[in-house]
Design a protein around this motif. Structure first.
Motif, PDB file in Angstrom:
ATOM      1  N   PHE A 101       0.803  -1.245  -0.132  1.00 17.52           N
ATOM      2  CA  PHE A 101      -0.018   0.004  -0.095  1.00 17.52           C
ATOM      3  C   PHE A 101       0.806   1.246  -0.220  1.00 17.52           C
ATOM      4  O   PHE A 101       0.974   1.878   1.112  1.00 17.52           O
ATOM      5  CB  PHE A 101      -0.898  -0.064   1.239  1.00 17.52           C
ATOM      6  CG  PHE A 101      -2.198   0.773   1.030  1.00 17.52           C
ATOM      7  CD1 PHE A 101      -3.114   0.430   0.087  1.00 17.52           C
ATOM      8  CD2 PHE A 101      -2.518   1.640   1.863  1.00 17.52           C
ATOM      9  CE1 PHE A 101      -4.298   1.334  -0.094  1.00 17.52           C
ATOM     10  CE2 PHE A 101      -3.787   2.543   1.797  1.00 17.52           C
ATOM     11  CZ  PHE A 101      -4.646   2.067   0.839  1.00 17.52           C
ATOM     12  N   PRO A 102       1.493   1.368  -1.041  1.00 20.67           N
ATOM     13  CA  PRO A 102       2.781   2.367  -1.055  1.00 20.67           C
ATOM     14  C   PRO A 102       2.398   3.806  -0.945  1.00 20.67           C
ATOM     15  O   PRO A 102       3.144   4.572  -0.418  1.00 20.67           O
ATOM     16  CB  PRO A 102       3.610   2.225  -2.317  1.00 20.67           C
ATOM     17  CG  PRO A 102       2.436   1.373  -3.072  1.00 20.67           C
ATOM     18  CD  PRO A 102       1.549   0.626  -2.208  1.00 20.67           C
ATOM     19  N   HIS A 103       0.989   4.176  -1.282  1.00 22.41           N
ATOM     20  CA  HIS A 103       0.525   5.278  -1.181  1.00 22.41           C
ATOM     21  C   HIS A 103       0.205   5.963   0.155  1.00 22.41           C
ATOM     22  O   HIS A 103      -0.128   7.228   0.238  1.00 22.41           O
ATOM     23  CB  HIS A 103      -0.440   6.006  -2.237  1.00 22.41           C
ATOM     24  CG  HIS A 103      -1.565   4.842  -2.380  1.00 22.41           C
ATOM     25  ND1 HIS A 103      -1.535   3.741  -3.015  1.00 22.41           N
ATOM     26  CD2 HIS A 103      -2.755   4.959  -1.747  1.00 22.41           C
ATOM     27  CE1 HIS A 103      -2.782   3.034  -2.786  1.00 22.41           C
ATOM     28  NE2 HIS A 103      -3.420   3.527  -2.188  1.00 22.41           N
ATOM     29  N   PHE A 104       0.246   5.023   1.134  1.00 15.33           N
ATOM     30  CA  PHE A 104       0.006   5.458   2.622  1.00 15.33           C
ATOM     31  C   PHE A 104       0.733   4.312   3.603  1.00 15.33           C
ATOM     32  O   PHE A 104       0.041   3.518   4.162  1.00 15.33           O
ATOM     33  CB  PHE A 104      -1.475   5.234   2.825  1.00 15.33           C
ATOM     34  CG  PHE A 104      -1.713   5.619   4.172  1.00 15.33           C
ATOM     35  CD1 PHE A 104      -1.030   6.593   4.821  1.00 15.33           C
ATOM     36  CD2 PHE A 104      -2.707   5.119   4.903  1.00 15.33           C
ATOM     37  CE1 PHE A 104      -1.449   6.979   6.089  1.00 15.33           C
ATOM     38  CE2 PHE A 104      -3.314   5.412   6.401  1.00 15.33           C
ATOM     39  CZ  PHE A 104      -2.385   6.270   6.990  1.00 15.33           C
ATOM     40  N   PRO A 105       2.118   4.447   3.341  1.00 18.08           N
ATOM     41  CA  PRO A 105       2.926   3.354   4.005  1.00 18.08           C
ATOM     42  C   PRO A 105       2.754   3.500   5.544  1.00 18.08           C
ATOM     43  O   PRO A 105       3.014   2.529   6.239  1.00 18.08           O
ATOM     44  CB  PRO A 105       4.294   3.760   3.499  1.00 18.08           C
ATOM     45  CG  PRO A 105       4.241   4.996   3.170  1.00 18.08           C
ATOM     46  CD  PRO A 105       2.943   5.158   2.482  1.00 18.08           C
ATOM     47  N   LYS A 108       0.635   0.740   8.338  1.00 23.01           N
ATOM     48  CA  LYS A 108       0.916  -0.298   9.061  1.00 23.01           C
ATOM     49  C   LYS A 108       1.054   0.087  10.737  1.00 23.01           C
ATOM     50  O   LYS A 108       0.618  -0.579  11.527  1.00 23.01           O
ATOM     51  CB  LYS A 108       2.659  -0.792   8.623  1.00 23.01           C
ATOM     52  CG  LYS A 108       3.252  -1.424   9.637  1.00 23.01           C
ATOM     53  CD  LYS A 108       4.760  -1.476   9.213  1.00 23.01           C
ATOM     54  CE  LYS A 108       5.559  -2.441  10.139  1.00 23.01           C
ATOM     55  NZ  LYS A 108       7.069  -2.475  10.002  1.00 23.01           N
ATOM     56  N   ASP A 109       1.576   1.307  11.065  1.00 17.46           N
ATOM     57  CA  ASP A 109       1.634   1.753  12.326  1.00 17.46           C
ATOM     58  C   ASP A 109       0.430   2.391  12.771  1.00 17.46           C
ATOM     59  O   ASP A 109       0.258   2.126  14.065  1.00 17.46           O
ATOM     60  CB  ASP A 109       3.001   2.728  12.572  1.00 17.46           C
ATOM     61  CG  ASP A 109       4.282   1.895  12.096  1.00 17.46           C
ATOM     62  OD1 ASP A 109       4.240   0.715  12.438  1.00 17.46           O
ATOM     63  OD2 ASP A 109       5.041   2.647  11.294  1.00 17.46           O
ATOM     64  N   VAL A 110      -0.244   3.142  11.755  1.00 17.81           N
ATOM     65  CA  VAL A 110      -1.519   3.952  12.448  1.00 17.81           C
ATOM     66  C   VAL A 110      -2.536   2.933  12.930  1.00 17.81           C
ATOM     67  O   VAL A 110      -3.174   3.085  13.733  1.00 17.81           O
ATOM     68  CB  VAL A 110      -1.898   4.658  11.261  1.00 17.81           C
ATOM     69  CG1 VAL A 110      -3.302   5.402  11.584  1.00 17.81           C
ATOM     70  CG2 VAL A 110      -0.704   5.904  11.082  1.00 17.81           C
ATOM     71  N   PHE A 111      -3.010   1.687  11.988  1.00 18.98           N
ATOM     72  CA  PHE A 111      -4.001   0.886  12.047  1.00 18.98           C
ATOM     73  C   PHE A 111      -3.640  -0.437  12.697  1.00 18.98           C
ATOM     74  O   PHE A 111      -4.532  -1.149  13.285  1.00 18.98           O
ATOM     75  CB  PHE A 111      -4.698   0.666  10.814  1.00 18.98           C
ATOM     76  CG  PHE A 111      -5.120   2.042  10.498  1.00 18.98           C
ATOM     77  CD1 PHE A 111      -6.545   2.910  11.159  1.00 18.98           C
ATOM     78  CD2 PHE A 111      -4.877   2.718   9.170  1.00 18.98           C
ATOM     79  CE1 PHE A 111      -7.036   3.969  10.501  1.00 18.98           C
ATOM     80  CE2 PHE A 111      -5.538   3.998   8.814  1.00 18.98           C
ATOM     81  CZ  PHE A 111      -6.419   4.356   9.499  1.00 18.98           C
TER      82      PHE A 111
END
Ligand SMILES: Cc1cc2nc3c(=O)[nH]c(=O)nc-3n(C[C@H](O)[C@H](O)[C@H](O)COP(=O)(O)O)c2cc1C
Length: 196
Positions: A101-105, A108-111
C-alpha cells in the motif's frame, strides 16, 4: 441481460459450479495453481493487505498428517482429493503493508500496530480472499471442496505457527462419480435484500 459476463462463464463460476465431495485421479498441477493465484490475487482487500496464505499439501506423508485432523466425515475426501490446500490468515500481514500500500505506508503503524486489530482484519480479508480462491479454482475448470470441519488448533500446530490462523481446507480437482447431492435451495432476492 443485466450481466455483462459471458453466460458460459456465469455458469462455470456460479450456476453450474458445485462443491465437490469426490474427485477423479487427475492431478492438479503447479501451473494450474499458479494461474489461479495470479488471477485471484487481484481481488480486493482492505488496504490491499492481502493476508491469505496457502499451504499446498502435496506429499503423501503430509496428507496423512492432515487427514488425522479432519472431522470424520471429511477424512475420505481429504485423503482422496488430487490436491488439498490449507488456507490461513497471516496475522503479521502488516510487515508487507508499506510495499503493498505504497501511497499510505504509515497504515502499518497507524492501524495495525496492535495484534488484536491485525487478527480481526486478517480474518475478514483472508476470508474474502478464500472466496476469491474458490471462484478461481472454478475458473480453472476445476471443482473446490471447502471445509471447516477440522481441528483448527491441531492444524495450526501441525502445519502453521502462532502468526497464522487456519481458515479453511480446500479439496481441489475434477469432480468424480456422485460428487454431490442435489443442489440445495438458495435464499431469494427478497429474503436477503432490503432497500432503505
Ligand atoms: C467455508 C465452508 C466450509 C464448509 N465446510 C464443510 C465441511 O466441513 N464438510 C463438508 O462436507 N462440506 C463443507 N462445506 C460445503 C458446503 O456445505 C457447500 O459448499 C454448500 O452446501 C453449497 O454446495 P453447492 O456448492 O454444491 O451448492 C463447506 C463450505 C464452505 C464454503
Amino acid at each position: 441481460m443485466s450481466l455483462v459476463l459471458d453466460p458460459a462463464a456465469q455458469d462455470l463460476l456460479f450456476r453450474e459450479a458445485r462443491t465437490a465431495n469426490t474427485f477423479t485421479d487427475e492431478p492438479v498441477t503447479e501451473e494450474q495453481v499458479q494461474a489461479i493465484y495470479d488471477l485471484v490475487k487481484y481481488g480486493p482487500t482492505a488496504f490491499n493487505q492481502s493476508p491469505l496464505r496457502i499451504t499446498l499439501v502435496r506429499s503423501p506423508e503430509a496428507r496423512e498428517r492432515l487427514v488425522q485432523h479432519m472431522a470424520e466425515g471429511n477424512q475420505p475426501k481429504t485423503a482422496a482429493a488430487p490436491l488439498v490446500a490449507i488456507l490461513s490468515a497471516d496475522n503479521e500481514f502488516h510487515e508487507e503493508l508499506p510495499a503493498l500500500f505504497p501511497h499510505f505506508p504509515q497504515a502499518k503503524d497507524v492501524f495495525f500496530s496492535e495484534r488484536p486489530a491485525r487478527e480481526g482484519a486478517a480474518a475478514l480479508n483472508a476470508a474474502l480472499q478464500a472466496a476469491y480462491f474458490i471462484i478461481g479454482v472454478r475458473a480453472a475448470g476445476l471443482a473446490a471442496g471447502p471445509m471447516t470441519g477440522f481441528d483448527f488448533e491441531g492444524v495450526r500446530k501441525e502445519f502453521l505457527d502462532d502468526d497464522h490462523t487456519p481458515l479453511m481446507i480446500v479439496n481441489i480437482g475434477r469432480p468424480g462419480p456422485d460428487a454431490w447431492f442435489p443442489r440445495s435451495p438458495r435464499l431469494a432476492y427478497d429474503d436477503v435484500v432490503t432497500t432503505v
